[in-house]
Design a protein around this motif. Structure first.
Motif, PDB file in Angstrom:
ATOM      1  N   GLY A 154      34.633  33.137  35.380  1.00  0.00           N
ATOM      2  CA  GLY A 154      34.861  34.529  35.757  1.00  0.00           C
ATOM      3  C   GLY A 154      33.552  35.222  36.067  1.00  0.00           C
TER       4      GLY A 154
ATOM      5  N   SER B  64      32.127  39.355  37.297  1.00  0.00           N
ATOM      6  CA  SER B  64      32.483  40.730  37.614  1.00  0.00           C
ATOM      7  C   SER B  64      31.248  41.609  37.553  1.00  0.00           C
ATOM      8  CB  SER B  64      33.526  41.245  36.622  1.00  0.00           C
ATOM      9  OG  SER B  64      33.811  42.602  36.879  1.00  0.00           O
ATOM     10  N   ASN B  65      31.262  42.668  38.340  1.00  0.00           N
ATOM     11  CA  ASN B  65      30.209  43.682  38.271  1.00  0.00           C
ATOM     12  C   ASN B  65      30.721  44.955  37.614  1.00  0.00           C
ATOM     13  OD1 ASN B  65      28.457  41.999  39.601  1.00  0.00           O
ATOM     14  ND2 ASN B  65      28.978  42.800  41.599  1.00  0.00           N
ATOM     15  N   ARG B  66      31.922  44.914  37.101  1.00  0.00           N
ATOM     16  CA  ARG B  66      32.555  46.089  36.485  1.00  0.00           C
ATOM     17  C   ARG B  66      32.960  45.774  35.057  1.00  0.00           C
ATOM     18  NH1 ARG B  66      36.812  47.411  41.320  1.00  0.00           N
ATOM     19  NH2 ARG B  66      35.278  47.463  42.974  1.00  0.00           N
TER      20      ARG B  66
ATOM     21  N   GLU C  36      39.282  43.613  40.647  1.00  0.00           N
ATOM     22  CA  GLU C  36      38.336  43.982  39.601  1.00  0.00           C
ATOM     23  C   GLU C  36      37.321  42.876  39.310  1.00  0.00           C
ATOM     24  OE1 GLU C  36      38.184  46.976  38.101  1.00  0.00           O
ATOM     25  OE2 GLU C  36      39.775  47.609  39.448  1.00  0.00           O
ATOM     26  N   PHE C  37      37.748  41.599  39.417  1.00  0.00           N
ATOM     27  CA  PHE C  37      36.845  40.505  39.099  1.00  0.00           C
ATOM     28  C   PHE C  37      37.290  39.235  39.816  1.00  0.00           C
ATOM     29  CE2 PHE C  37      40.159  40.418  35.923  1.00  0.00           C
ATOM     30  CZ  PHE C  37      40.426  39.082  35.726  1.00  0.00           C
TER      31      PHE C  37
ATOM     32  N   THR D 169      35.589  41.981  45.808  1.00  0.00           N
ATOM     33  CA  THR D 169      36.478  42.814  44.996  1.00  0.00           C
ATOM     34  C   THR D 169      36.865  44.096  45.733  1.00  0.00           C
ATOM     35  OG1 THR D 169      34.551  43.747  43.848  1.00  0.00           O
ATOM     36  CG2 THR D 169      35.701  41.922  42.772  1.00  0.00           C
TER      37      THR D 169
ATOM     38  N   LEU E 174      35.734  45.506  32.256  1.00  0.00           N
ATOM     39  CA  LEU E 174      37.164  45.230  32.276  1.00  0.00           C
ATOM     40  C   LEU E 174      37.842  45.983  31.146  1.00  0.00           C
ATOM     41  CD1 LEU E 174      37.091  41.403  32.999  1.00  0.00           C
ATOM     42  CD2 LEU E 174      37.305  43.288  34.608  1.00  0.00           C
TER      43      LEU E 174
END
Length: 166
Positions: free
Chosen positions: A30, A32-34, A75-76, A69, A36
């Motif tokens: 996984g 992500s830059n955000r 989101e990811f 995204t 969760l």
């Protein structure tokens, strides 16, 4: 003279082929830059998509993930594969976009019957000539993502390829 020109030719071919290829640097479960949200239920929005970003201010990987995204309103990424050009100028990311399913989809058939599809609906579709049962786990503007079989395989189908059973 022949040896020198042959060596120069080999050197040029090596330089040109090394600049144009991507080098795989890793696979991530996984990315992500955000942040969760644990209270949200995330679903698969789009499978095996890719984005390429040029290296500006050393944030090419972040830009590639943001591009994916943002494009698919996710989101990811899951099952992400990361590649870098051998000269370091570009980053390519391939993966599955996951996010929050915000809408249901209304499909109008040729007979003008309206059918509403949503996450969790049971559907039937043709797989290798046989009818197969599955469950919707994701929707997007042009297709539906269905989970089927004992091994919970996933397939992306167009709306006219599925029939709602419940």
């Amino acid at each position: 003279m022949k040896k020198t020109s042959f060596l120069i030719l080999i050197l040029l071919v090596t330089i040109l082929t090394s600049c144009g290829s991507y080098v795989r640097i890793g696979d991530l479960t996984g990315i992500s830059n955000r942040n969760l949200d644990d209270s949200e239920t995330y679903v698969l929005l789009k499978r095996d998509v890719q984005a390429i970003a040029k290296s500006k201010n050393d944030d090419a990987l972040e830009q590639a993930v943001d591009n994916l995204t943002r494009e698919y309103e996710g989101e990811f990424l899951r099952n992400a594969k990361i590649y870098v050009k051998s000269n370091g100028a570009k980053v390519k990311v391939i993966g599955d976009v996951w996010g929050v399913q915000r809408t249901n989809v209304n499909v109008t058939t040729n007979a003008n019957a309206k059918i509403e599809l949503k996450i969790g609906d049971k559907v039937v579709f043709r797989r290798k000539g046989d009818l197969t049962d599955g469950k919707i786990i994701g929707l997007n503007a042009t297709s539906v993502i269905v989970e089927y079989g004992r091994k919970k395989k996933k397939i992306e189908l167009k709306y006219d390829e599925v029939i709602k059973t419940e």
